[in-house]
Design an enzyme around this catalytic site. Structure first.
Site, mmCIF file in Angstrom:
data_model
loop_
_atom_site.group_PDB
_atom_site.id
_atom_site.type_symbol
_atom_site.label_atom_id
_atom_site.label_comp_id
_atom_site.label_asym_id
_atom_site.label_seq_id
_atom_site.Cartn_x
_atom_site.Cartn_y
_atom_site.Cartn_z
ATOM 1 N N CYS A 177 75.885 60.570 -66.391
ATOM 2 C CA CYS A 177 75.720 59.529 -65.366
ATOM 3 C C CYS A 177 76.199 58.189 -65.922
ATOM 4 O O CYS A 177 76.458 58.048 -67.122
ATOM 5 C CB CYS A 177 74.261 59.456 -64.927
ATOM 6 S SG CYS A 177 73.184 58.586 -66.083
ATOM 7 N N ASN B 299 66.940 66.848 -70.745
ATOM 8 C CA ASN B 299 66.426 65.862 -69.792
ATOM 9 C C ASN B 299 64.922 66.014 -69.618
ATOM 10 O O ASN B 299 64.386 67.116 -69.651
ATOM 11 C CB ASN B 299 67.173 65.906 -68.449
ATOM 12 C CG ASN B 299 67.176 67.266 -67.777
ATOM 13 O OD1 ASN B 299 67.242 68.289 -68.438
ATOM 14 N ND2 ASN B 299 67.093 67.264 -66.455
ATOM 15 N N CYS C 23 74.136 56.659 -68.858
ATOM 16 C CA CYS C 23 74.383 57.333 -70.137
ATOM 17 C C CYS C 23 75.743 56.945 -70.702
ATOM 18 O O CYS C 23 75.880 56.741 -71.909
ATOM 19 C CB CYS C 23 74.283 58.845 -69.977
ATOM 20 S SG CYS C 23 72.581 59.412 -69.799
ATOM 21 N N GLU D 51 62.030 64.768 -67.061
ATOM 22 C CA GLU D 51 61.735 64.115 -65.774
ATOM 23 C C GLU D 51 60.279 63.666 -65.713
ATOM 24 O O GLU D 51 59.475 63.999 -66.588
ATOM 25 C CB GLU D 51 62.070 65.065 -64.626
ATOM 26 C CG GLU D 51 63.557 65.361 -64.554
ATOM 27 C CD GLU D 51 63.943 66.251 -63.382
ATOM 28 O OE1 GLU D 51 63.050 66.826 -62.723
ATOM 29 O OE2 GLU D 51 65.149 66.369 -63.132
ATOM 30 N N CYS E 283 67.682 61.099 -69.073
ATOM 31 C CA CYS E 283 68.726 62.122 -69.172
ATOM 32 C C CYS E 283 68.797 62.686 -70.601
ATOM 33 O O CYS E 283 68.452 62.005 -71.572
ATOM 34 C CB CYS E 283 70.087 61.526 -68.855
ATOM 35 S SG CYS E 283 70.206 60.736 -67.251
ATOM 36 N N GLU F 271 71.380 63.159 -72.437
ATOM 37 C CA GLU F 271 72.315 62.431 -73.305
ATOM 38 C C GLU F 271 71.623 61.255 -73.987
ATOM 39 O O GLU F 271 71.823 60.991 -75.168
ATOM 40 C CB GLU F 271 73.504 61.890 -72.494
ATOM 41 C CG GLU F 271 74.352 62.960 -71.836
ATOM 42 C CD GLU F 271 73.902 63.285 -70.409
ATOM 43 O OE1 GLU F 271 72.677 63.383 -70.161
ATOM 44 O OE2 GLU F 271 74.781 63.444 -69.545
HETATM 45 ZN ZN LIG Z 1 72.408 60.048 -67.662
#
Ligand SMILES: [Zn+2]
Length: 160
Positions: A111, A61, A114, A63, A72, A74
């Site tokens: 999430c 990830n 994703c 940020e 993210c 993924e």
């Molecule tokens: Zn995600």
């Protein structure tokens, strides 16, 4: 009025019970958490993808101070895979998360955004993607992304 129940099927394993290729993919995802850029959440996620040609793609990830600009693990991994290998289907993906100095006990789950992206890749190649969600106490194995996203919105939804 009718009621309908939609089931999500998953298998639960200990790490030791998994076959070697799934263990390897988890190890790759675990390595990736150290490369995460997560100064705001402190929640470091690693993802590892195996393509059907055996290629391994990893991501973590990333940020940003403008929060929605981050991404993210993924999607970092999946978009890279699709960008570099646009004609190669994805076989499986492992995800691991690390926070407060340890990996999560309970398997980490992707999430909603994703899940949508993973589903698109699964549908695009008409090839199930095995999802491996790592936790230190147990590991969840799902046979495809659809298990993560019932009643999904997909290409055919656009046609109505
Ligand atoms: Zn995600």
């Amino acid at each position: 009025m009718q009621k309908r129940t939609i089931e999500t099927k998953l298998e639960i394993y200990s790490f030791e019970e998994l076959d070697k290729s799934n263990q390897y993919l988890i190890e790759k995802a675990k390595e990736q958490v150290q490369k995460a850029y997560a100064p705001y959440s402190g929640f470091q996620v690693g993802a590892a993808i195996e393509l059907v040609n055996g290629e391994i793609i990893t991501g973590s990830n990333q940020e940003n101070s403008a929060y929605p600009s981050g991404l993210c693990a993924e999607r970092v991994a999946m978009f890279y895979a699709n960008a570099q290998f646009p004609d190669i289907a994805v076989k499986s993906m492992a995800i691991a998360a690390f926070t407060n100095g340890e990996f999560l006990e309970v398997p980490v789950t992707p999430c909603g955004s994703c899940r949508q992206v993973l589903l698109e890749t699964e549908i695009r190649f008409e090839n199930n993607i095995t999802i491996i969600l790592y936790g230190t106490k147990e590991v969840y194995l799902l046979e495809n992304v659809k298990q993560l996203l019932p009643l999904c919105f997909e290409k055919s939804s656009l046609i109505g």
